[in-house]
Design an enzyme around this catalytic site. Sequence first.
Site, PDB file in Angstrom:
ATOM      1  N   GLY A   2       0.836  -1.205   0.000  1.00  0.00           N
ATOM      2  CA  GLY A   2       0.000   0.000   0.000  1.00  0.00           C
ATOM      3  C   GLY A   2       0.866   1.249   0.000  1.00  0.00           C
ATOM      4  N   ASN A  94      -2.080 -11.274  -1.533  1.00  0.00           N
ATOM      5  CA  ASN A  94      -1.765 -12.698  -1.621  1.00  0.00           C
ATOM      6  C   ASN A  94      -3.025 -13.502  -1.339  1.00  0.00           C
ATOM      7  OD1 ASN A  94       0.967 -12.799  -2.204  1.00  0.00           O
ATOM      8  ND2 ASN A  94       1.614 -12.974  -0.067  1.00  0.00           N
ATOM      9  N   LYS A 189       0.093 -17.531  -8.953  1.00  0.00           N
ATOM     10  CA  LYS A 189       0.693 -16.897  -7.767  1.00  0.00           C
ATOM     11  C   LYS A 189       0.335 -17.695  -6.513  1.00  0.00           C
ATOM     12  CE  LYS A 189       2.926 -13.630  -5.565  1.00  0.00           C
ATOM     13  NZ  LYS A 189       2.321 -12.928  -4.507  1.00  0.00           N
ATOM     14  N   ASN A 207      13.778 -17.900   1.279  1.00  0.00           N
ATOM     15  CA  ASN A 207      13.146 -18.643   0.173  1.00  0.00           C
ATOM     16  C   ASN A 207      14.117 -19.569  -0.559  1.00  0.00           C
ATOM     17  OD1 ASN A 207      10.985 -17.114   0.869  1.00  0.00           O
ATOM     18  ND2 ASN A 207      10.937 -15.861  -0.980  1.00  0.00           N
TER      19      ASN A 207
HETATM   20  O1  KPL Z   1       4.848 -13.575  -2.528  1.00  0.00           O
HETATM   21  C1  KPL Z   1       5.743 -13.990  -1.831  1.00  0.00           C
HETATM   22  C2  KPL Z   1       5.546 -13.872  -0.369  1.00  0.00           C
HETATM   23  O2  KPL Z   1       6.499 -13.917   0.381  1.00  0.00           O
HETATM   24  O3  KPL Z   1       4.379 -13.710   0.019  1.00  0.00           O
HETATM   25  C3  KPL Z   1       6.960 -14.651  -2.446  1.00  0.00           C
HETATM   26  C4  KPL Z   1       6.800 -14.663  -3.941  1.00  0.00           C
HETATM   27  C5  KPL Z   1       7.090 -16.061  -1.935  1.00  0.00           C
HETATM   28  C6  KPL Z   1       8.219 -13.876  -2.197  1.00  0.00           C
HETATM   29  O4  KPL Z   1       8.677 -13.933  -0.905  1.00  0.00           O
END
Ligand code: KPL
Length: 308
Positions: A2, A94, A189, A207
């Site tokens: 944001g 997300n 995603k 990651n």
């Molecule tokens: O979107 C992500 C997240 O951490 O929420 C990734 C792509 C895994 C990058 O950290």
Amino acid sequence: MGCMWGSYLAISQQPVTLMLRDSSKLETFQQEGGLQLETQGRCLPISVKAEIASESQAIVRHLLVTVKAQDTVPALKAIAHRLGKETSIILLQNGMGMTEAVQHFIPLAQLFVGTTTHGCYRKSQFHVVHAGWGQTWIGPAEPSVFESVSTSEAQALSEEKKQRILSSLRETGLQIQWEKAIEQRLWQKLGVNCGINALTALLDCQNGRLVEFPEGERLLNGICQEVEQLKHHLSIPREDPPLYEMVRRVARQTTENYSSMHQDLHRGLKTEIDAINGYLLKRAEALSLDLPINRFLVDLIHMKEKLK
Ligand code: KPL
């Protein structure tokens, strides 16, 4: 996210207001001297207005929602009096499953969804670092609804809102693409987040570490196979490259990152697990399909949240 979008909208001279949850957030905003954006080695003070979202009565025309998945409905409920048929909402978050809930109680607003590969993190509440340049795709929340609007007048209005949103976002200089089949990108995603987020949170690692060991590769492979299995049952086309390849690629590209779920869990916050791996389980349950690895991950994350 944001703060990042707010910064670029302000830099491109567009009227933008940060909508904050409560007075303590507004106080922090004032104490920190407003918003700062760090990008390409420079730190820019950003001139932007901020308000307590629920206190104003002004109608919101364009709303970019970047809160955590589980905060979406409460955040929108708090400003429901400011949302009407003149409002366009873009969900840029997300996870999946939020559009249904939002459409349910704000049926009049035009809803868009998006996904982005930009990477950013916060140094403090209102100091954001734009760490990785990416792309953003925006599309209709549900093409069937969007395309079946009855009158040509309503269709023209939808098209006008879409064009206004796109041109406003494009003014920022960030790359924006209109994607009619946005669901497919959201699934892609979602698959990446299903693979990386819970594992990195549970293993307390960055990651990239997931793809350094055969055990990590096997776990990722198992998660991806279950995602593919569900998608097959839902008649969602397979990806090219296959999801497993995509997940490995993203883990390598974001090798130093701590995933958002890792950050939430380690800050003692509620994670987005229910909108990520948990969303898979909900969809699978309706088909009487079992996804044991994803179920195991969801249970472990819930346990971790409770043990904090
Ligand atoms: O979107 C992500 C997240 O951490 O929420 C990734 C792509 C895994 C990058 O950290």
